[in-house]
Design a protein around this motif. Structure first.
Motif, PDB file in Angstrom:
ATOM      1  N   ALA A 145     125.859  34.916  38.584  1.00  0.00           N
ATOM      2  CA  ALA A 145     126.780  33.910  39.118  1.00  0.00           C
ATOM      3  C   ALA A 145     127.189  34.193  40.562  1.00  0.00           C
ATOM      4  O   ALA A 145     127.988  35.085  40.827  1.00  0.00           O
ATOM      5  CB  ALA A 145     128.031  33.823  38.237  1.00  0.00           C
ATOM      6  N   TRP A 146     126.649  33.408  41.455  1.00  0.00           N
ATOM      7  CA  TRP A 146     127.051  33.421  42.867  1.00  0.00           C
ATOM      8  C   TRP A 146     126.390  32.231  43.547  1.00  0.00           C
ATOM      9  O   TRP A 146     125.199  31.965  43.319  1.00  0.00           O
ATOM     10  CB  TRP A 146     126.648  34.710  43.542  1.00  0.00           C
ATOM     11  N   PRO A 147     127.134  31.469  44.371  1.00  0.00           N
ATOM     12  CA  PRO A 147     126.558  30.278  44.998  1.00  0.00           C
ATOM     13  C   PRO A 147     125.272  30.530  45.778  1.00  0.00           C
ATOM     14  O   PRO A 147     124.413  29.650  45.849  1.00  0.00           O
ATOM     15  CB  PRO A 147     127.693  29.796  45.914  1.00  0.00           C
ATOM     16  N   GLY A 148     125.135  31.715  46.369  1.00  0.00           N
ATOM     17  CA  GLY A 148     123.930  32.015  47.129  1.00  0.00           C
ATOM     18  C   GLY A 148     122.713  32.306  46.281  1.00  0.00           C
ATOM     19  O   GLY A 148     121.592  32.416  46.818  1.00  0.00           O
ATOM     20  N   TRP A 149     122.902  32.434  44.973  1.00  0.00           N
ATOM     21  CA  TRP A 149     121.774  32.709  44.084  1.00  0.00           C
ATOM     22  C   TRP A 149     121.441  31.541  43.157  1.00  0.00           C
ATOM     23  O   TRP A 149     120.355  31.491  42.584  1.00  0.00           O
ATOM     24  CB  TRP A 149     122.063  33.964  43.247  1.00  0.00           C
ATOM     25  N   PHE A 150     122.342  30.596  43.016  1.00  0.00           N
ATOM     26  CA  PHE A 150     122.070  29.441  42.160  1.00  0.00           C
ATOM     27  C   PHE A 150     120.840  28.646  42.603  1.00  0.00           C
ATOM     28  O   PHE A 150     120.218  27.985  41.767  1.00  0.00           O
ATOM     29  CB  PHE A 150     123.293  28.525  42.082  1.00  0.00           C
ATOM     30  N   PRO A 151     120.448  28.668  43.899  1.00  0.00           N
ATOM     31  CA  PRO A 151     119.216  27.954  44.256  1.00  0.00           C
ATOM     32  C   PRO A 151     117.979  28.386  43.492  1.00  0.00           C
ATOM     33  O   PRO A 151     117.030  27.598  43.353  1.00  0.00           O
ATOM     34  CB  PRO A 151     119.072  28.258  45.762  1.00  0.00           C
ATOM     35  N   TRP A 152     117.964  29.617  42.979  1.00  0.00           N
ATOM     36  CA  TRP A 152     116.800  30.040  42.184  1.00  0.00           C
ATOM     37  C   TRP A 152     116.598  29.114  40.974  1.00  0.00           C
ATOM     38  O   TRP A 152     115.463  28.947  40.507  1.00  0.00           O
ATOM     39  CB  TRP A 152     116.960  31.475  41.692  1.00  0.00           C
ATOM     40  N   GLN A 153     117.682  28.532  40.469  1.00  0.00           N
ATOM     41  CA  GLN A 153     117.541  27.608  39.349  1.00  0.00           C
ATOM     42  C   GLN A 153     116.758  26.366  39.775  1.00  0.00           C
ATOM     43  O   GLN A 153     115.956  25.827  39.004  1.00  0.00           O
ATOM     44  CB  GLN A 153     118.918  27.193  38.824  1.00  0.00           C
ATOM     45  N   ILE A 154     116.981  25.929  41.001  1.00  0.00           N
ATOM     46  CA  ILE A 154     116.214  24.800  41.535  1.00  0.00           C
ATOM     47  C   ILE A 154     114.742  25.184  41.652  1.00  0.00           C
ATOM     48  O   ILE A 154     113.854  24.396  41.303  1.00  0.00           O
ATOM     49  CB  ILE A 154     116.769  24.384  42.913  1.00  0.00           C
ATOM     50  N   THR A 155     114.490  26.394  42.133  1.00  0.00           N
ATOM     51  CA  THR A 155     113.122  26.879  42.293  1.00  0.00           C
ATOM     52  C   THR A 155     112.357  26.775  40.981  1.00  0.00           C
ATOM     53  O   THR A 155     111.207  26.316  40.948  1.00  0.00           O
ATOM     54  CB  THR A 155     113.105  28.337  42.774  1.00  0.00           C
ATOM     55  N   ALA A 156     113.004  27.186  39.905  1.00  0.00           N
ATOM     56  CA  ALA A 156     112.362  27.139  38.586  1.00  0.00           C
ATOM     57  C   ALA A 156     112.243  25.708  38.072  1.00  0.00           C
ATOM     58  O   ALA A 156     111.167  25.275  37.641  1.00  0.00           O
ATOM     59  CB  ALA A 156     113.149  27.994  37.600  1.00  0.00           C
ATOM     60  N   ASP A 157     113.357  24.967  38.128  1.00  0.00           N
ATOM     61  CA  ASP A 157     113.376  23.626  37.534  1.00  0.00           C
ATOM     62  C   ASP A 157     112.415  22.671  38.224  1.00  0.00           C
ATOM     63  O   ASP A 157     111.860  21.768  37.578  1.00  0.00           O
ATOM     64  CB  ASP A 157     114.790  23.043  37.590  1.00  0.00           C
ATOM     65  N   LYS A 158     112.233  22.815  39.509  1.00  0.00           N
ATOM     66  CA  LYS A 158     111.398  21.890  40.273  1.00  0.00           C
ATOM     67  C   LYS A 158     109.970  22.393  40.494  1.00  0.00           C
ATOM     68  O   LYS A 158     109.220  21.819  41.275  1.00  0.00           O
ATOM     69  CB  LYS A 158     112.062  21.579  41.612  1.00  0.00           C
ATOM     70  N   GLY A 159     109.588  23.445  39.784  1.00  0.00           N
ATOM     71  CA  GLY A 159     108.209  23.910  39.836  1.00  0.00           C
ATOM     72  C   GLY A 159     107.795  24.521  41.156  1.00  0.00           C
ATOM     73  O   GLY A 159     106.603  24.581  41.479  1.00  0.00           O
ATOM     74  N   ILE A 160     108.757  25.021  41.918  1.00  0.00           N
ATOM     75  CA  ILE A 160     108.436  25.558  43.244  1.00  0.00           C
ATOM     76  C   ILE A 160     107.727  26.906  43.141  1.00  0.00           C
ATOM     77  O   ILE A 160     106.870  27.231  43.978  1.00  0.00           O
ATOM     78  CB  ILE A 160     109.709  25.634  44.107  1.00  0.00           C
ATOM     79  N   PHE A 161     108.053  27.691  42.126  1.00  0.00           N
ATOM     80  CA  PHE A 161     107.290  28.922  41.902  1.00  0.00           C
ATOM     81  C   PHE A 161     105.819  28.586  41.655  1.00  0.00           C
ATOM     82  O   PHE A 161     104.914  29.231  42.194  1.00  0.00           O
ATOM     83  CB  PHE A 161     107.834  29.694  40.698  1.00  0.00           C
ATOM     84  N   VAL A 162     105.594  27.570  40.812  1.00  0.00           N
ATOM     85  CA  VAL A 162     104.225  27.157  40.484  1.00  0.00           C
ATOM     86  C   VAL A 162     103.495  26.700  41.742  1.00  0.00           C
ATOM     87  O   VAL A 162     102.325  27.043  41.958  1.00  0.00           O
ATOM     88  CB  VAL A 162     104.251  26.026  39.437  1.00  0.00           C
ATOM     89  N   ASP A 163     104.187  25.936  42.573  1.00  0.00           N
ATOM     90  CA  ASP A 163     103.572  25.456  43.816  1.00  0.00           C
ATOM     91  C   ASP A 163     103.113  26.610  44.698  1.00  0.00           C
ATOM     92  O   ASP A 163     102.140  26.468  45.457  1.00  0.00           O
ATOM     93  CB  ASP A 163     104.567  24.598  44.601  1.00  0.00           C
ATOM     94  N   ASN A 164     103.826  27.726  44.605  1.00  0.00           N
ATOM     95  CA  ASN A 164     103.478  28.898  45.408  1.00  0.00           C
ATOM     96  C   ASN A 164     102.627  29.905  44.649  1.00  0.00           C
ATOM     97  O   ASN A 164     102.493  31.063  45.057  1.00  0.00           O
ATOM     98  CB  ASN A 164     104.752  29.552  45.947  1.00  0.00           C
ATOM     99  N   LYS A 165     102.092  29.442  43.515  1.00  0.00           N
ATOM    100  CA  LYS A 165     101.105  30.209  42.751  1.00  0.00           C
ATOM    101  C   LYS A 165     101.611  31.567  42.300  1.00  0.00           C
ATOM    102  O   LYS A 165     100.914  32.585  42.396  1.00  0.00           O
ATOM    103  CB  LYS A 165      99.801  30.353  43.554  1.00  0.00           C
ATOM    104  N   VAL A 166     102.844  31.567  41.768  1.00  0.00           N
ATOM    105  CA  VAL A 166     103.378  32.794  41.193  1.00  0.00           C
ATOM    106  C   VAL A 166     104.048  32.446  39.869  1.00  0.00           C
ATOM    107  O   VAL A 166     104.759  31.448  39.756  1.00  0.00           O
ATOM    108  CB  VAL A 166     104.377  33.484  42.149  1.00  0.00           C
ATOM    109  N   LYS A 167     103.764  33.230  38.866  1.00  0.00           N
ATOM    110  CA  LYS A 167     104.364  33.051  37.546  1.00  0.00           C
ATOM    111  C   LYS A 167     105.626  33.906  37.479  1.00  0.00           C
ATOM    112  O   LYS A 167     105.579  35.107  37.739  1.00  0.00           O
ATOM    113  CB  LYS A 167     103.378  33.454  36.445  1.00  0.00           C
ATOM    114  N   VAL A 168     106.745  33.286  37.120  1.00  0.00           N
ATOM    115  CA  VAL A 168     108.044  33.968  37.181  1.00  0.00           C
ATOM    116  C   VAL A 168     108.825  33.780  35.893  1.00  0.00           C
ATOM    117  O   VAL A 168     108.948  32.650  35.392  1.00  0.00           O
ATOM    118  CB  VAL A 168     108.885  33.450  38.375  1.00  0.00           C
ATOM    119  N   ASP A 169     109.320  34.863  35.348  1.00  0.00           N
ATOM    120  CA  ASP A 169     110.356  34.823  34.319  1.00  0.00           C
ATOM    121  C   ASP A 169     111.687  34.946  35.057  1.00  0.00           C
ATOM    122  O   ASP A 169     112.055  36.030  35.518  1.00  0.00           O
ATOM    123  CB  ASP A 169     110.211  35.995  33.336  1.00  0.00           C
TER     124      ASP A 169
END
Length: 342
Positions: free
Chosen positions: A46-70
């Protein structure tokens, strides 16, 4: 929710070897990417500067950058630090001060990205009748011991020419500290969002000082194990690229982004929007500048030395760690080169 502890003792480090990450709330996993490399286990809390990681996962941005992330959410921030120290995570979202503490405890970690600086979201909130830091003398002040809000409190006391034993420090988990303050059990409290909102519901309460009064004193980072840097640098690069792609998405889709982050934070959208000015998200250019040597808290090598000295002076670490290999800016530089028009 425990956020950003500065006290990562050797004892806790050893205990973390037995930590079972599955005791946290269920991990959130991005869809499989095309890479054949193993998944990267990335922690955040929990911290506003880290909540963007949720967007990264939800919007498939990890996938777009060809990395599999838990992407693993931790209700307790200290648990995420322990998991990284025990190599049960490949990467974690944590502060500079915590990372210095981890190095002192024997961990081998590398900071590869600046997420943000706290510019007001960490607060010391006081009851009616307390109008200056000097007014805290002899008063009960609650905070989670070893967290950056404890650090902020100590910084404020030092600036006012006071010592830690000039107050009656009450060590409580952050949520419990806010509850105790609202209930009138303590005179002041050190908290961060969303507990700032809770604490300020006490009649007559007000903010005495914040992280805005100590620029650069609380910085937040993507921290990875040295094994990741040495054995899987392409995945570290993909994480860094994904972060900046997420910031681009947020700039183009502010409403959707705020909705995702507010949901992850467990607050309403209007409540989340109140936190916006208290966190300064770093751009690519600001990241590159932060890794450079200098003599301000905006320069990471300088800030790390200051944290190391401070932690020694208050007894939170026993000896200064080797900081010579803590920072690696090759990944943000590569991200910047990629972003340049051809």
């Amino acid at each position: 929710m425990k956020r950003r502890s500065l006290l990562v003792s050797i004892g806790l480090f050893c205990l973390s070897l037995l930590l079972i990450v599955s005791c946290t709330t269920g991990p959130q996993t991005s869809p499989d990417a095309t890479s054949s490399s193993p998944k990267v286990s990335l922690g955040f809390s929990a911290w506003p500067g880290w909540f963007p990681w949720q967007i990264t996962a939800d919007k498939g941005i990890f996938v777009d950058n060809k990395v599999k992330v838990d992407l693993k959410w931790f209700d307790g921030y200290l648990e995420s630090i322990n998991a990284l120290n025990a190599k049960q995570l490949d990467a974690n979202s944590q502060t500079l001060g915590d990372t210095v503490s981890s190095l002192a405890g024997g961990a081998d970690l590398v900071i590869v990205l600046v997420n943000d600086h706290s510019t007001g979201n960490d607060k010391i909130i006081v009851r009616e009748g307390i109008n200056s830091i000097q007014d805290l003398k002899g008063k009960k002040v609650a905070a989670e011991e070893g967290t950056v809000d404890h650090f902020l409190l100590l910084q404020g006391l030092k600036k006012a020419g006071m010592k830690p034993d000039d107050i009656e420090f009450v060590p409580l988990e952050t949520g419990q500290a806010a509850t105790a303050f609202v209930g009138g059990q303590v005179d002041a409290v050190g908290v961060f969002p969303p507990f700032t909102t809770q604490a300020l519901k006490r009649s007559g309460s007000k903010t005495l000082f914040t992280s805005k009064d100590f620029p650069g004193s609380i910085s937040d980072h993507l921290v990875v194990t040295r094994d990741m840097v040495e054995q899987r640098p392409e995945q570290v690069q993909a994480l860094v690229n994904s972060w900046f792609a997420t910031l681009d998405f947020m700039a183009k889709n502010p409403d959707v982004s705020t909705e995702i982050m507010a949901k992850r934070a467990g607050v309403t959208i209007p409540e989340y929007q109140e936190y916006a000015d208290g966190t300064k998200i770093f751009t690519l250019t600001e990241n590159i500048a932060a890794f450079q040597p200098g003599d301000t808290m905006n320069n990471l090598p300088f800030a790390a030395e200051q944290f190391s000295d401070f932690l020694m002076s208050v007894g939170l670490i026993q000896e200064k760690p080797d900081l010579s290999k803590l920072f690696d800016d090759q990944f943000v530089k590569a991200a910047a080169a990629k972003a340049q028009p051809s």
